[in-house]
Design an enzyme around this catalytic site. Structure first.
Site, PDB file in Angstrom:
ATOM      1  N   ASN A  45       7.891   5.909   4.731  1.00 21.63           N
ATOM      2  CA  ASN A  45       7.552   6.887   3.593  1.00 21.63           C
ATOM      3  C   ASN A  45       6.205   7.474   3.976  1.00 21.63           C
ATOM      4  O   ASN A  45       5.476   6.986   4.923  1.00 21.63           O
ATOM      5  CB  ASN A  45       7.490   5.954   2.264  1.00 21.63           C
ATOM      6  N   SER A  46       5.807   8.372   3.280  1.00 20.92           N
ATOM      7  CA  SER A  46       4.522   9.061   3.519  1.00 20.92           C
ATOM      8  C   SER A  46       3.451   8.086   3.252  1.00 20.92           C
ATOM      9  O   SER A  46       2.576   7.992   3.963  1.00 20.92           O
ATOM     10  CB  SER A  46       4.289  10.303   2.575  1.00 20.92           C
ATOM     11  N   GLU A  47       3.629   7.219   2.136  1.00 19.95           N
ATOM     12  CA  GLU A  47       2.609   5.986   1.884  1.00 19.95           C
ATOM     13  C   GLU A  47       3.524   4.647   1.592  1.00 19.95           C
ATOM     14  O   GLU A  47       4.489   4.904   0.971  1.00 19.95           O
ATOM     15  CB  GLU A  47       1.545   6.293   1.174  1.00 19.95           C
ATOM     16  N   THR A  48       2.908   3.677   2.038  1.00 15.23           N
ATOM     17  CA  THR A  48       3.454   2.367   1.431  1.00 15.23           C
ATOM     18  C   THR A  48       2.116   1.545   0.869  1.00 15.23           C
ATOM     19  O   THR A  48       1.080   1.628   1.575  1.00 15.23           O
ATOM     20  CB  THR A  48       4.241   1.404   2.593  1.00 15.23           C
ATOM     21  N   HIS A  77       0.826   8.859  -5.650  1.00 17.92           N
ATOM     22  CA  HIS A  77       2.213   8.317  -6.054  1.00 17.92           C
ATOM     23  C   HIS A  77       2.572   6.982  -5.588  1.00 17.92           C
ATOM     24  O   HIS A  77       3.430   6.342  -6.162  1.00 17.92           O
ATOM     25  CB  HIS A  77       3.299   9.355  -5.334  1.00 17.92           C
TER      26      HIS A  77
END
Length: 300
Positions: A45-48, A77
């Site tokens: 994902n773009s961030e975790t 997000h």
């Protein structure tokens, strides 16, 4: 062997496979930095977000954020996703949780309603950079696939930040927004020059009276060619619009809805609130929905 309770959450939406996906590991206490980076790369994902027990009496926990290739100081997000996950796992009532981030301790409000939750994130202090000179602006718009005539004249091109900076680029047309095809390598190289890894292109060209802006956000320098729905872009956008006197508002409060993700079929909505003092942003908050895509255990 460690068993990690892991969620995939779509933020800023109630529809699965829309909005912005984030991974969340809720019991990250024994993980090393390397392991967190590997998990973030695997989830892709773009961030975790990784949640830890509190390390001091002044917070309810610690939260860290990793893209597939680096740690970042804060993420909108993924915060919405992490607090939503915590609320579900612990069956929380409405409350305020104080979490320690790389930019300080921030309050995140859990709002319980109809057996579901919304999350209100207070962002970091707002900062606005200088307007870029014409040479840097030209490099930027060329890399984005824009012409100078596409720019909205009332919107200066400059960096805005509530902890993880983005360049604000206002353009006239939503059609143009959705046809952008950036040169990602050029944007990544420019990021090193300007010390900012994100480019938020937005427009007021909206056919929905409840939506002020549509946007797209590109951050190839940290491995995110396009982020679907970006809290750390839409929040600072609110501060940028206030401080540059681009919009009208009353009673020291400016609120708007920003939509993002239309082009890549991951549409989501972020509710932004800016509280002002002497016509400058004093407090910036974003609020969003979330939905669980899956819950799993990772064994390492």
């Amino acid at each position: 062997m460690k068993k990690l309770i892991t969620y995939q959450i779509d933020s800023f939406t109630k529809e699965k496979f829309k909005g912005n996906p984030a991974g969340v590991v809720i019991n990250a206490d024994e993980l090393t930095d390397y392991e967190m980076q590997q998990i973030a790369r695997e989830l892709n994902n773009s961030e975790t977000a990784f949640l830890f027990a509190p390390d001091s009496d002044d917070c309810d926990g610690v939260i860290r954020y990793f893209t597939p290739n680096t740690e970042v100081p804060i993420c909108g997000h993924a915060t919405i996703a992490a607090m939503y996950t915590k609320a579900i796992e612990e069956k929380l009532d409405s409350c305020i949780l104080k979490f320690k981030t790389k930019i300080g301790i921030l309050p995140f409000e859990v709002i319980k309603e109809n057996e579901d939750y919304q999350i209100l994130m207070t962002q970091g202090n707002f900062e606005l950079g200088d307007v870029f000179d014409s040479a840097v602006t030209q490099k930027m718009i060329t890399a984005l696939g824009l012409q100078k005539s596409d720019l909205d004249e009332k919107c200066p091109v400059q960096i805005a930040s509530t902890g993880h900076s983005k360049v604000m680029i206002g353009i006239k047309s939503r059609e143009k927004l959705n046809t952008l095809s950036p040169i990602y390598n050029d944007l990544a190289q420019l990021s090193n020059e300007i010390n900012c890894n994100g480019y938020f292109v937005f427009t007021f060209d909206s056919d929905d009276q409840d939506v002020l802006t549509y946007g797209r956000m590109f951050a190839p320098a940290i491995g995110i060619n396009e982020d679907p729905v970006t809290g750390n872009a839409n929040g600072p956008l609110g501060g940028y619009l206030v401080q540059n006197n681009i919009i009208d508002y009353k009673n020291n409060t400016f609120e708007f809805n920003g939509k993002q993700g239309e082009k890549i079929d991951r549409l989501g909505v972020i509710k932004v609130k800016v509280v002002t003092e002497e016509n400058k942003p004093k407090l910036i908050q974003i609020k969003g929905d979330a939905v669980v895509v899956f819950r799993a255990e990772i064994e390492i």
